[in-house]
Design a protein around this motif. Structure first.
Motif, PDB file in Angstrom:
ATOM      1  N   ASP A  89       0.867  -1.180   0.000  1.00  0.00           N
ATOM      2  CA  ASP A  89       0.000   0.000   0.000  1.00  0.00           C
ATOM      3  C   ASP A  89       0.901   1.227   0.000  1.00  0.00           C
ATOM      4  N   GLY A  90       1.165   1.742  -1.200  1.00  0.00           N
ATOM      5  CA  GLY A  90       2.076   2.871  -1.313  1.00  0.00           C
ATOM      6  C   GLY A  90       1.488   4.175  -0.836  1.00  0.00           C
ATOM      7  N   ARG A  91       0.154   4.292  -0.773  1.00  0.00           N
ATOM      8  CA  ARG A  91      -0.462   5.578  -0.425  1.00  0.00           C
ATOM      9  C   ARG A  91      -0.584   5.769   1.082  1.00  0.00           C
ATOM     10  N   ASP A  92      -1.038   4.751   1.792  1.00  0.00           N
ATOM     11  CA  ASP A  92      -1.247   4.889   3.239  1.00  0.00           C
ATOM     12  C   ASP A  92      -0.107   4.321   4.068  1.00  0.00           C
ATOM     13  N   ASP A 110       3.175   3.426   2.793  1.00  0.00           N
ATOM     14  CA  ASP A 110       4.508   3.626   2.206  1.00  0.00           C
ATOM     15  C   ASP A 110       5.104   2.352   1.629  1.00  0.00           C
ATOM     16  N   GLY A 111       4.261   1.460   1.091  1.00  0.00           N
ATOM     17  CA  GLY A 111       4.779   0.286   0.392  1.00  0.00           C
ATOM     18  C   GLY A 111       4.493  -1.023   1.105  1.00  0.00           C
ATOM     19  N   LEU A 112       5.514  -1.867   1.176  1.00  0.00           N
ATOM     20  CA  LEU A 112       5.377  -3.230   1.697  1.00  0.00           C
ATOM     21  C   LEU A 112       5.059  -3.229   3.187  1.00  0.00           C
ATOM     22  N   PHE A 113       4.129  -4.129   3.588  1.00  0.00           N
ATOM     23  CA  PHE A 113       3.822  -4.303   5.005  1.00  0.00           C
ATOM     24  C   PHE A 113       3.443  -5.756   5.271  1.00  0.00           C
ATOM     25  N   PHE A 114       3.600  -6.166   6.530  1.00  0.00           N
ATOM     26  CA  PHE A 114       3.198  -7.491   7.001  1.00  0.00           C
ATOM     27  C   PHE A 114       2.102  -7.331   8.056  1.00  0.00           C
ATOM     28  N   VAL A 159       6.989  -2.213   6.581  1.00  0.00           N
ATOM     29  CA  VAL A 159       8.388  -2.371   6.177  1.00  0.00           C
ATOM     30  C   VAL A 159       8.839  -1.179   5.336  1.00  0.00           C
ATOM     31  N   GLY A 160       7.993  -0.754   4.407  1.00  0.00           N
ATOM     32  CA  GLY A 160       8.381   0.353   3.534  1.00  0.00           C
ATOM     33  C   GLY A 160       8.657   1.625   4.301  1.00  0.00           C
ATOM     34  N   ARG A 161       7.865   1.923   5.307  1.00  0.00           N
ATOM     35  CA  ARG A 161       8.090   3.137   6.105  1.00  0.00           C
ATOM     36  C   ARG A 161       9.332   2.991   6.981  1.00  0.00           C
ATOM     37  N   TRP A 162       9.551   1.787   7.503  1.00  0.00           N
ATOM     38  CA  TRP A 162      10.732   1.551   8.340  1.00  0.00           C
ATOM     39  C   TRP A 162      12.017   1.742   7.533  1.00  0.00           C
ATOM     40  N   LEU A 163      12.012   1.269   6.282  1.00  0.00           N
ATOM     41  CA  LEU A 163      13.209   1.408   5.442  1.00  0.00           C
ATOM     42  C   LEU A 163      13.404   2.826   4.915  1.00  0.00           C
ATOM     43  N   GLY A 164      12.332   3.601   4.864  1.00  0.00           N
ATOM     44  CA  GLY A 164      12.441   4.922   4.274  1.00  0.00           C
ATOM     45  C   GLY A 164      12.266   6.056   5.265  1.00  0.00           C
ATOM     46  N   GLU A 165      11.033   6.410   5.562  1.00  0.00           N
ATOM     47  CA  GLU A 165      10.726   7.602   6.335  1.00  0.00           C
ATOM     48  C   GLU A 165      11.324   7.598   7.733  1.00  0.00           C
ATOM     49  N   SER A 166      11.336   6.417   8.413  1.00  0.00           N
ATOM     50  CA  SER A 166      11.809   6.389   9.804  1.00  0.00           C
ATOM     51  C   SER A 166      13.306   6.136   9.915  1.00  0.00           C
ATOM     52  N   PHE A 175      15.191   3.427   9.558  1.00  0.00           N
ATOM     53  CA  PHE A 175      15.525   2.191  10.282  1.00  0.00           C
ATOM     54  C   PHE A 175      15.286   2.292  11.798  1.00  0.00           C
ATOM     55  N   ASN A 176      14.458   3.215  12.223  1.00  0.00           N
ATOM     56  CA  ASN A 176      14.128   3.307  13.642  1.00  0.00           C
ATOM     57  C   ASN A 176      12.995   2.323  13.943  1.00  0.00           C
ATOM     58  N   LEU A 177      13.369   1.151  14.436  1.00  0.00           N
ATOM     59  CA  LEU A 177      12.406   0.080  14.643  1.00  0.00           C
ATOM     60  C   LEU A 177      11.357   0.427  15.697  1.00  0.00           C
ATOM     61  N   ALA A 178      11.696   1.286  16.636  1.00  0.00           N
ATOM     62  CA  ALA A 178      10.776   1.613  17.730  1.00  0.00           C
ATOM     63  C   ALA A 178       9.817   2.738  17.393  1.00  0.00           C
ATOM     64  N   ALA A 179       9.917   3.322  16.210  1.00  0.00           N
ATOM     65  CA  ALA A 179       9.041   4.446  15.869  1.00  0.00           C
ATOM     66  C   ALA A 179       7.598   3.965  15.764  1.00  0.00           C
ATOM     67  N   PRO A 180       6.647   4.603  16.466  1.00  0.00           N
ATOM     68  CA  PRO A 180       5.240   4.163  16.408  1.00  0.00           C
ATOM     69  C   PRO A 180       4.668   4.214  15.001  1.00  0.00           C
ATOM     70  N   ALA A 181       5.175   5.083  14.155  1.00  0.00           N
ATOM     71  CA  ALA A 181       4.648   5.194  12.798  1.00  0.00           C
ATOM     72  C   ALA A 181       4.920   3.947  11.976  1.00  0.00           C
TER      73      ALA A 181
END
Length: 760
Positions: free
Chosen positions: A394-397, A399-403, A425-432, A434-440
Motif C-alpha cells: 500500500d504505497g499511499r497509506d 509507504d509500500g510493503l507491510f506485514f 516495512v516500507g516506512r521503516w526502510l524509508g521515512e523512519s 531504520f528506527n524500529l521503535a518508531a510508532p509510525a
C-alpha cells in the motif's frame, strides 16, 4: 485376580442392569445360549425376513425386541471355575472368545482408575485441568456418568449370530454386526457386550457413527454409561456444517428412524467429485483468489492413530486432516495431538501441538497458532495460512510493503472481533530511517461482525496506518454497516470515515465522511429472455473533496464541502455462449490436476447497459447511460505441463453523460470511452502469469493495470497481484473445498487409488 482392562469396568446397580437387544435373525440367525450353562432367563427369537433386514434398526418393524430382565453382576469372590467349559450349540461354528483384556463384571464401588501424569502440552489437557489427556478415564462411578443409565431405553443389536453367556453376562455377536444406542451405531465383524458393565468392544471393519459423522477404525471400545469410547487407527470424514451437533453426546433412546447407511463397505470408491467453492486469506481484495466461488470449508478427511472421546470432547493422537478427496493428499494439516471441546453453543475450541502444513508429502511449514476457535463448525482460513503473516503493498497509506497477522479475540456468542497488527516495512526502510521503535512503523486493523436479529447484521472495520497518534487524522479510516434483509432486497445503513475510493483516471479520492441508506435489489431474471436486471437507490450526507469555486472559500483550489446526495441506478445485462467444449474427467491426473474444477473451454459474449442519475443539494444533476460489450473465453484444460490454458477478455464501454457533472471528485464521470482487456496464461505446470488493464481512449491514458502471478493446485493456490498505477498489491493463499460420493482411499494409498472417478 482382576483381568487387565482396556476400558475400566463400571458395574451398575442390579436394579438398573436392564438392556433390550433386538434379535434380528434370518435363516438361522439366532440368539444362542450355551447349553452347558443353565439359562436364567427364557428368550424368544423372531426371525427378521425380507426387506426389513436391510432397513435401519429404528425402522425394522418386523423385528421383536428381546428384553433381558435385571441381572446381578458376578460375585468376584466366586468366579466361574477355570475348568468349567461352555458348550457350543451343536452344528454351530465356534464363536470368538472375548479378548483377554475385555472388562469382566466387578463389584460395585471397585476403583480401577489410575492417576494421570502432568503434561504441559495444551492439546492434551482437559478444559480447566492440567492433567495429561490419556484415553478418557472411563472409571467413574455410575453417579458421575455423563449419560445416566436410567435414561438409556434400549440397545438394539443385530448380527448373523449372537451368543449370550449368562454367568459372565457377555453377549458375543459375529457376522455383519450392527448395534445401535440412541443415535450412535457401531458396525463391525465381531462384537462383545458386557451387560453388567455396559461396555462394548468391536473389531474388524469397524464403523462408528454419530449423527452425520462416520469414523472407520480397526477396533473400538465404548462405555454406554458415559458415552465415551476409544478408536484405534481411526479415519473418516468431518461434515463441518453439522460438527457442533454431531460431536455432542449421543441422544439416548432407540433412534429417530432416519434412513441411514452405516455399512460403507457396500459403497463404491470415490466418484462424482465436485469443487464447491473457495476460501482465501489475503490483505487485499480476495476476489481473484475466490474466482466467484466463495464458500466455507464443508468437508474434510482425517486420519489418526488413536481417537478417544467422552462427554467433554474429542481427543486425537497423530492427527492428519486434508481437504483433498484424493490420496495421497496434495495438502495436509498435521498435529502430534489435538483436543476439540465445546466452549458454548456457538463455538468449539481446537487445541493442538506441533501443528504444520505438509505439501505433496514433502515440504513442511510449521504453523505458529496452537489454538483455533471454530465458529459454528467453520475453520478460519487465516489459521491455515502457511505464510507466517499476511503480505501486502500500500504505497499511499503505508509507504509500500507491510506485514500483518490477524487473530480473533476470544469472546462468547455469535459475534466475532479480530485484530491484525501490522509492521510497515516500507516506512521503516524509508521515512523512519531504520528506527524500529518508531510508532509510525506499526499499524493496526480491526473488524467486527455479528447478528442483531434473525434478518439483521452489523459489520465494522477500523484501519490505523500508523500508531503515531499525533497524526491520527491522517492515519485513521473506519466504516460501519448495518444490514437488514427485507424480502429479497437488502437495506444498508452505512457510515464511513475517510473512505478511500479509486475513480479511474482521477485516481484515489478520499470521502471524508458519509452517512446514509442504500437499498439493493437481487439479480432479477426477466422471464425467458435471458436478461438480468438489478437496481439500487441511496441517499447520503457526504463530506468530500470538490474543485468547484462556488463551494469553496476564495483562493482554495481543492477542498472539502458538505452536500446531500440522492442516487438511483439500474443495470440490464445478457450473456451469450458462442461455443463450449467438454471438460476432462474429474480425476487427479486429468481435469483436477492443476484446478479445483474441470475447466471447460468456452467462448462467450456479454452485453449490458447501465443508467445512473444523481442529484446533489448544490442543485446539480449528473446523469449517465453506459453501454458495454465484452468477449471472454478460455482455451485448454490445464492438464498438460505447458501452455494448456489461456484465459482472456476484451471489453469496450461508452458512456453518454447528460446534465451537470458531479461537484465531488470521487464520483465524477471522467472516463467515457474505455477499452479493457486481460490474459492469464499457463507457463509451466501450476505456474501462471498474466495482466489486466484499462485504457481511456479519449485521452490515451492508462487507467489501471494489474500484474498477476499464480501458483495453482487442486486443493490450494498462491496469488501475487500488484498494480503499478495504484501502488497496491497482496500475496494471498487459497484453499478449495470439495464434495464427493463414496469411500476415499487411505492417506498413504498409492497414487491413482481410486481410479474410477467420474464427473457428475
Amino acid at each position: 485376580m482382576p483381568l487387565p482392562l482396556i476400558v475400566p469396568a463400571v458395574p451398575p446397580t442390579a436394579e438398573l442392569a436392564e438392556v433390550a437387544l433386538v434379535a434380528a435373525a434370518e435363516q438361522g440367525r439366532w440368539l444362542e445360549v450355551p447349553s452347558a450353562v443353565p439359562a436364567p432367563i427364557t428368550t424368544e427369537v423372531t426371525p427378521m425376513v425380507g426387506a426389513a433386514w436391510l432397513l435401519p434398526l429404528a425402522q425394522a418393524v418386523d423385528s421383536t425386541p428381546l428384553f433381558l430382565p435385571p441381572v446381578s453382576p458376578v460375585d468376584p469372590i466366586h468366579p466361574v471355575p477355570e475348568d468349567h467349559q461352555l458348550d457350543v450349540v451343536p452344528g454351530a461354528n465356534p464363536e470368538p472368545e472375548a479378548p483377554e483384556d475385555f472388562p469382566e463384571p466387578e463389584a460395585s464401588g471397585q476403583d480401577s482408575g489410575q492417576d494421570s501424569g502432568q503434561d504441559s502440552d495444551p492439546a492434551r489437557q482437559t478444559p480447566g485441568q492440567d492433567s495429561e489427556l490419556d484415553p478418557p478415564d472411563l472409571d467413574h462411578s455410575p453417579g458421575e456418568a455423563a449419560f445416566p443409565l436410567e435414561e438409556a431405553e434400549a440397545i438394539l443389536l443385530r448380527a448373523n449370530r449372537q451368543v449370550f453367556e449368562p454367568i459372565r453376562q457377555i453377549v458375543t455377536a459375529t457376522g455383519d454386526v450392527l448395534i445401535q444406542f440412541g443415535t450412535d451405531q457401531i458396525a463391525a465383524d465381531r462384537l462383545w457386550a458386557n451387560l453388567a458393565n455396559r461396555h462394548l468392544r468391536a473389531e474388524g471393519n469397524v464403523f462408528f457413527n454419530r449423527n452425520n459423522q462416520i469414523i472407520e477404525g480397526d477396533s473400538v471400545t465404548y462405555n454406554l454409561l458415559q458415552g465415551a469410547g476409544d478408536l484405534i487407527n481411526a479415519r473418516g470424514e468431518l461434515q463441518l456444517s453439522t460438527l457442533d451437533d454431531d460431536l455432542s453426546g449421543p441422544a439416548l433412546g432407540a433412534g429417530d428412524g432416519r434412513p441411514l447407511d452405516y455399512r460403507l463397505q457396500t459403497q463404491g470408491t470415490i466418484s462424482q467429485v465436485t469443487g464447491t467453492g473457495r476460501v482465501a486469506a489475503a490483505t487485499g481484495n480476495p476476489a481473484a483468489l475466490l474466482g466467484g466461488q466463495p464458500e466455507n470449508l464443508r468437508r474434510l478427511r482425517f486420519e489418526s492413530n488413536r481417537l478417544y472421546f467422552d462427554a467433554e470432547g474429542w481427543y486425537v493422537d497423530d492427527l492428519r486432516l486434508t481437504n483433498d478427496p484424493f490420496s495421497p493428499p496434495e495438502l495436509e494439516f498435521r498435529a502430534s495431538n489435538a483436543r476439540l471441546t465445546p466452549l458454548n453453543e456457538f463455538e468449539d475450541e481446537l487445541v493442538f501441538s506441533n501443528p504444520r502444513l505438509v505439501f505433496d508429502q514433502g515440504l513442511t511449514i510449521p504453523l505458529w497458532r496452537r489454538r483455533i476457535v471454530l465458529q459454528r463448525g467453520q475453520v478460519p482460513v487465516e489459521d491455515l495460512n502457511p505464510l507466517p503473516a499476511g503480505v501486502g503493498i500500500d504505497g499511499r497509506d503505508r509507504d509500500g510493503l507491510f506485514f500483518e497477522a490477524e487473530f480473533p479475540l476470544p469472546i462468547d456468542g455469535p459475534w466475532t472481533i479480530s485484530l491484525a497488527p501490522q509492521f510497515l516495512v516500507g516506512r521503516w526502510l524509508g521515512e523512519s530511517n531504520f528506527n524500529l521503535a518508531a510508532p509510525a512503523n506499526f499499524g493496526l486493523t480491526a473488524s467486527l461482525n455479528g447478528p442483531l436479529g434473525a434478518r439483521t447484521s452489523l459489520t465494522g472495520n477500523i484501519s490505523l496506518s500508523g500508531l503515531d497518534l499525533a497524526n491520527l487524522e491522517n492515519r485513521l479510516r473506519a466504516s460501519f454497516r448495518g444490514q437488514r434483509q427485507i424480502g429479497t432486497h437488502r437495506l444498508n445503513l452505512e457510515y464511513t470515515y475517510r473512505d478511500r475510493l479509486f475513480n479511474g483516471s482521477l485516481g484515489f479520492q478520499d470521502v471524508q465522511s458519509s452517512l446514509g441508506l442504500l437499498l439493493q435489489s437481487p439479480n432479477i431474471a426477466l422471464g425467458t429472455t435471458g436478461l438480468n436486471l438489478n437496481y439500487q437507490v441511496s441517499g447520503q450526507y457526504i463530506t468530500a473533496n470538490t474543485d468547484r469555486p462556488n463551494l469553496l472559500a476564495p483562493g482554495v483550489g481543492v477542498g472539502l464541502t458538505d452536500l446531500a446526495r440522492v442516487q438511483a441506478s439500474a443495470d440490464l445485462s445478457r450473456s451469450f455462449v458462442l461455443w463450449q467444449g467438454q471438460p476432462l474427467p474429474a480425476t487427479p491426473t486429468a481435469g483436477l490436476r492443476y484446478s479445483d474444477r474441470p475447466l471447460v473451454p468456452r467462448l462467450g459474449l456479454s452485453v449490458g447497459m447501465r443508467g445512473v442519475a444523481t442529484y446533489y443539494s448544490s442543485d446539480d444533476l449528473q446523469e449517465s447511460i453506459e453501454g458495454r460489450v465484452s468477449l471472454s473465453g478460455q482455451l485448454g484444460r490445464l492438464q498438460r505441463n505447458t501452455f494448456d490454458y489461456t484465459q482472456f477478455n476484451l471489453g469496450f464501454s461508452r458512456s453518454f453523460i447528460g446534465g451537470d457533472s458531479s461537484p465531488f471528485l470521487f464520483d465524477r464521470f471522467i472516463d467515457q470511452t474505455v477499452l479493457s482487456g486481460g490474459i492469464v496464461q499457463q507457463i509451466y505446470g501450476p505456474f501462471l502469469a498474466g495482466f489486466q488493464t484499462a485504457l481511456n481512449l479519449d485521452t490515451g491514458r492508462v487507467i489501471d493495470t494489474n500484474l498477476i502471478f499464480e501458483y495453482r493446485r487442486r486443493t490450494y493456490g498462491l496469488l501475487l497481484s500488484y498494480s503499478p498505477t495504484q501502488d497496491t498489491g497482496f500475496l494471498g493463499f487459497r484453499i478449495s473445498t470439495f464434495d464427493w460420493v463414496g469411500r476415499t482411499a487411505p492417506f498413504d494409498a498409492a497414487p491413482g487409488t481410486p481410479s474410477d472417478v467420474i464427473v457428475q
